[in-house]
Scaffold this motif. Structure first.
Motif, mmCIF file in Angstrom:
data_model
loop_
_atom_site.group_PDB
_atom_site.id
_atom_site.type_symbol
_atom_site.label_atom_id
_atom_site.label_comp_id
_atom_site.label_asym_id
_atom_site.label_seq_id
_atom_site.Cartn_x
_atom_site.Cartn_y
_atom_site.Cartn_z
ATOM 1 N N THR A 95 -2.902 10.118 3.401
ATOM 2 C CA THR A 95 -2.503 9.374 2.591
ATOM 3 C C THR A 95 -3.303 9.689 0.876
ATOM 4 O OG1 THR A 95 -1.826 7.650 3.730
ATOM 5 C CG2 THR A 95 -1.955 7.067 1.300
ATOM 6 N N ALA A 96 -2.442 9.985 -0.163
ATOM 7 C CA ALA A 96 -3.190 10.452 -0.974
ATOM 8 C C ALA A 96 -3.804 9.353 -1.906
ATOM 9 C CB ALA A 96 -2.147 11.166 -2.174
ATOM 10 N N GLY A 97 -5.077 9.497 -2.556
ATOM 11 C CA GLY A 97 -5.858 8.769 -3.246
ATOM 12 C C GLY A 97 -7.158 8.107 -2.413
ATOM 13 N N GLU A 98 -7.830 7.282 -3.175
ATOM 14 C CA GLU A 98 -8.963 6.942 -2.516
ATOM 15 C C GLU A 98 -9.039 5.450 -2.126
ATOM 16 O OE1 GLU A 98 -12.582 8.423 -4.720
ATOM 17 O OE2 GLU A 98 -11.100 8.477 -6.330
ATOM 18 N N VAL A 99 -9.100 5.047 -0.929
ATOM 19 C CA VAL A 99 -9.102 3.818 -0.568
ATOM 20 C C VAL A 99 -10.183 2.914 -0.877
ATOM 21 C CG1 VAL A 99 -9.684 2.330 1.534
ATOM 22 C CG2 VAL A 99 -7.927 4.118 1.727
ATOM 23 N N ASP A 100 -11.466 3.412 -1.180
ATOM 24 C CA ASP A 100 -12.494 2.727 -1.641
ATOM 25 C C ASP A 100 -12.993 3.089 -3.045
ATOM 26 O OD1 ASP A 100 -13.450 5.095 -0.993
ATOM 27 O OD2 ASP A 100 -15.076 4.734 0.131
ATOM 28 N N SER A 101 -12.398 3.619 -3.868
ATOM 29 C CA SER A 101 -12.938 3.976 -5.197
ATOM 30 C C SER A 101 -13.187 2.296 -5.920
ATOM 31 C CB SER A 101 -11.671 4.562 -5.884
ATOM 32 O OG SER A 101 -10.615 3.567 -6.131
ATOM 33 N N ALA A 104 -9.608 0.769 -6.893
ATOM 34 C CA ALA A 104 -9.184 0.364 -5.586
ATOM 35 C C ALA A 104 -9.555 -1.128 -5.215
ATOM 36 C CB ALA A 104 -9.142 1.364 -4.456
ATOM 37 N N THR A 105 -11.100 -1.199 -5.376
ATOM 38 C CA THR A 105 -11.537 -2.261 -4.823
ATOM 39 C C THR A 105 -11.319 -3.511 -5.741
ATOM 40 O OG1 THR A 105 -13.541 -0.845 -3.612
ATOM 41 C CG2 THR A 105 -13.898 -3.283 -4.504
ATOM 42 N N LEU A 106 -11.276 -3.183 -7.126
ATOM 43 C CA LEU A 106 -10.860 -4.287 -8.093
ATOM 44 C C LEU A 106 -9.464 -4.577 -7.921
ATOM 45 C CD1 LEU A 106 -11.292 -5.850 -10.698
ATOM 46 C CD2 LEU A 106 -10.562 -3.747 -11.996
ATOM 47 N N ARG A 107 -8.675 -3.838 -7.645
ATOM 48 C CA ARG A 107 -7.283 -4.289 -7.327
ATOM 49 C C ARG A 107 -7.097 -5.058 -6.082
ATOM 50 N NH1 ARG A 107 -1.948 -0.372 -5.874
ATOM 51 N NH2 ARG A 107 -0.466 -2.530 -5.765
ATOM 52 N N VAL A 261 2.026 -12.722 -7.503
ATOM 53 C CA VAL A 261 0.685 -12.597 -8.117
ATOM 54 C C VAL A 261 0.100 -11.309 -7.720
ATOM 55 C CG1 VAL A 261 0.126 -15.068 -8.607
ATOM 56 C CG2 VAL A 261 -0.414 -13.963 -6.503
ATOM 57 N N GLY A 262 0.564 -10.643 -6.421
ATOM 58 C CA GLY A 262 0.329 -9.501 -6.129
ATOM 59 C C GLY A 262 0.570 -8.373 -7.077
ATOM 60 N N MET A 263 1.656 -8.542 -7.722
ATOM 61 C CA MET A 263 2.081 -7.504 -8.744
ATOM 62 C C MET A 263 1.164 -7.639 -9.835
ATOM 63 S SD MET A 263 6.329 -7.534 -8.344
ATOM 64 C CE MET A 263 6.511 -9.321 -8.235
ATOM 65 N N ASP A 264 0.997 -8.996 -10.297
ATOM 66 C CA ASP A 264 0.025 -9.184 -11.326
ATOM 67 C C ASP A 264 -1.227 -8.426 -11.195
ATOM 68 O OD1 ASP A 264 2.045 -10.683 -12.466
ATOM 69 O OD2 ASP A 264 1.216 -12.562 -11.874
ATOM 70 N N ALA A 265 -1.688 -8.767 -9.943
ATOM 71 C CA ALA A 265 -2.895 -8.072 -9.658
ATOM 72 C C ALA A 265 -3.535 -6.640 -9.975
ATOM 73 C CB ALA A 265 -3.428 -8.294 -8.254
ATOM 74 N N GLY A 266 -2.240 -5.838 -9.844
ATOM 75 C CA GLY A 266 -1.979 -4.486 -9.844
ATOM 76 C C GLY A 266 -1.843 -4.143 -11.329
ATOM 77 N N THR A 267 -1.313 -5.001 -12.224
ATOM 78 C CA THR A 267 -1.041 -4.681 -13.552
ATOM 79 C C THR A 267 -2.543 -5.081 -14.340
ATOM 80 O OG1 THR A 267 1.127 -5.592 -13.602
ATOM 81 C CG2 THR A 267 -0.115 -5.626 -15.674
ATOM 82 N N ILE A 268 -3.226 -6.149 -13.886
ATOM 83 C CA ILE A 268 -4.329 -6.433 -14.542
ATOM 84 C C ILE A 268 -5.582 -5.593 -14.020
ATOM 85 C CG2 ILE A 268 -6.280 -8.314 -14.473
ATOM 86 C CD1 ILE A 268 -3.985 -10.431 -14.447
ATOM 87 N N ALA A 269 -5.418 -5.378 -12.980
ATOM 88 C CA ALA A 269 -6.505 -4.341 -12.336
ATOM 89 C C ALA A 269 -6.459 -2.954 -13.308
ATOM 90 C CB ALA A 269 -6.464 -3.776 -10.962
ATOM 91 N N THR A 270 -5.099 -2.506 -13.313
ATOM 92 C CA THR A 270 -4.838 -1.251 -14.199
ATOM 93 C C THR A 270 -5.339 -1.074 -15.456
ATOM 94 O OG1 THR A 270 -2.915 -0.614 -13.032
ATOM 95 C CG2 THR A 270 -3.011 0.587 -15.079
ATOM 96 N N GLY A 271 -5.191 -2.306 -16.330
ATOM 97 C CA GLY A 271 -5.594 -2.415 -17.714
ATOM 98 C C GLY A 271 -7.172 -2.405 -17.619
ATOM 99 N N ARG A 290 -4.428 -0.054 0.726
ATOM 100 C CA ARG A 290 -5.349 -1.357 0.949
ATOM 101 C C ARG A 290 -5.001 -2.676 0.387
ATOM 102 N NH1 ARG A 290 -11.463 -0.914 -1.717
ATOM 103 N NH2 ARG A 290 -12.245 -3.118 -1.081
ATOM 104 N N SER A 291 -4.564 -2.606 -0.689
ATOM 105 C CA SER A 291 -4.104 -3.682 -1.515
ATOM 106 C C SER A 291 -3.134 -4.657 -0.824
ATOM 107 C CB SER A 291 -3.497 -3.813 -2.895
ATOM 108 O OG SER A 291 -4.926 -3.503 -3.550
#
Length: 434
Positions: A95-101, A104-107, A261-271, A290-291
């Protein structure tokens, strides 16, 4: 709280059969799920009559007597399990990307905390409606919800400093209070008060939008955050409406609010990740895996607790529409988890996981029945069955991950799941059945 202590035991005694019909779960029988040892054991955390047992379940429930604190403890273990599973499955499937960056941890952390906010609010409202807003039980539920607020505040403080944390705490605490106001108003039929609470919640979405735009240096536009939080207000309000009306499908409405709120978590984490230059991409495939696992596994804990809550408190027990609906919502979570396995490991493995997962839910139901009826033999047998589930699940994940997830490590982690969720059920029985 001692609800229906006379007669509840008989209703709950058919709980295993009821959930078996609802979920298709199968507990007991000669299926290789039982394990035994030579020494007798009985949990020291329960206020039940002790009996000498010929077998040792190998796992001891961890219970404080506070079902809300214990539910949080059980839920808090699941993000760690999600990280372990996501790490192994991501490696096995390239799977592409990093599970433990860091991103990713913030999200994942925001996903867990925001989802928990929804479930603790819903369970708190249900408790207020069942035991009363002035009850010790509701006070304990509110304390658990306040603990979630503190966790969110600490997370904001880590990224944006103490001043930002204080601002967030005030805004977030206010909005929790407005939901309480709304719940009280809906139950009492006071439409004017309900409208006032909704007006306050609308203002909250604007205040929170301005706050997140400020601390993210514009990476989270106020209008976008306000719109997203507006959906949180509407979905959480719909869940409260259903609880106030005694709607048996309240569990589905609550789950819908949690999913949003799971979608909200992705939005807030990105910003916030962009604003603070966090390493990694919170929206890459590995982070998403992971999320998603964090949300599904933590949701399993809270939906299981909510189902047991309804079995212990609803008129008719496990034959009540409220319990039937809550059990069906829990099964929808199980299906979603199996779909995630299917997407990574194929349909056959997804089906095998679903059968195994449903079976362990059946064992938790057996445990809840035994708690309610104070049947220590049945309680110990349920623990034995749950203990036996762990190595089977470990072997499954080792197989589908091509050895990236060692069976022994998975089984050990699931021991914590069994201990903490069984402990939460112990506390629910003590508080609700007596």
């Amino acid at each position: 709280m001692r609800l229906r202590s006379k007669g509840t035991g008989y209703a709950v005694a058919v709980m295993a059969t009821g959930l078996t019909l609802t979920l298709g779960a199968c507990s007991g029988g000669d299926d290789g799920m039982n394990s035994s040892a030579s020494s007798p054991s009985s949990s020291s955390t329960m206020d039940h009559n002790s009996m000498d047992m010929a077998t040792d379940p190998g796992v001891d429930p961890v219970s404080t007597g506070d079902p809300f604190a214990d539910a949080r403890t059980a839920a808090a273990h699941m993000p760690e399990t999600a990280l372990t599973l996501a790490t192994g499955l991501a490696k096995a499937t390239d799977t592409a990307g990093e599970v433990d960056s860091d991103a990713a941890t913030l999200r994942a952390n925001l996903t867990a905390m925001l989802q928990e906010h929804v479930y603790l609010t819903g369970i708190g409202v249900a408790t207020a409606y069942t035991a009363g807003p002035d009850s010790a039980e509701f006070a304990a539920a509110k304390t658990a919800l306040d603990g979630n607020t503190q966790d969110l505040t600490d997370a904001i403080g880590t990224l944006a400093g103490d001043d930002a944390a204080q601002q967030f705490d005030q805004v977030w605490t206010d909005h929790v209070g407005y939901f309480v106001d709304y719940a009280v108003a809906k139950k009492s039929g006071d439409q004017a008060a309900a409208d006032a609470a909704q007006a306050n919640l609308t203002q909250y979405t604007q205040d929170a939008g301005a706050f997140f735009e400020q601390i993210s240096n514009g990476e989270l536009p106020a209008a976008a955050v306000t719109e997203a939080l507006g959906m949180h207000v509407s979905t959480m309000s719909a869940a409260i409406d259903a609880l106030a009306a005694g709607d048996p499908t309240a569990s589905d409405t609550l789950r819908a609010a949690a999913e949003h709120v799971g979608m909200d978590a992705g939005t807030i984490a990105t910003g916030l990740a962009k604003a603070t230059d966090l390493a990694g991409d919170p929206m890459d495939d590995a982070s998403t895996l992971r999320s998603n696992l964090t949300a599904l596994l933590q949701e399993h804990v809270y939906l299981a607790a909510f189902a047991v809550f309804n079995a212990y408190t609803a008129d008719g027990g496990v034959e009540s529409p409220a319990f039937t609906a809550a059990a069906a919502t829990l099964d929808a979570n199980s299906v979603a988890l199996s779909d995630a396995v299917t997407s990574l490991a194929g349909a056959d493995n997804g089906a095998a996981f679903l059968e195994l997962w449903r079976q362990h839910i059946g064992f938790f139901v057996d445990y809840a029945v035994a708690d309610a009826t104070m049947d220590e033999d049945a309680r110990q047998q349920a623990l034995l069955d749950l203990d036996g589930y762990r190595p089977q699940a470990g072997a499954f994940f080792e197989k589908v991950s091509g050895g990236e997830l060692p069976a022994d490590e998975i089984a050990a982690g699931l021991g914590m799941h069994v201990s903490t969720l069984a402990g939460a059920i112990d506390s629910l029985a003590k508080a609700l059945v007596g």
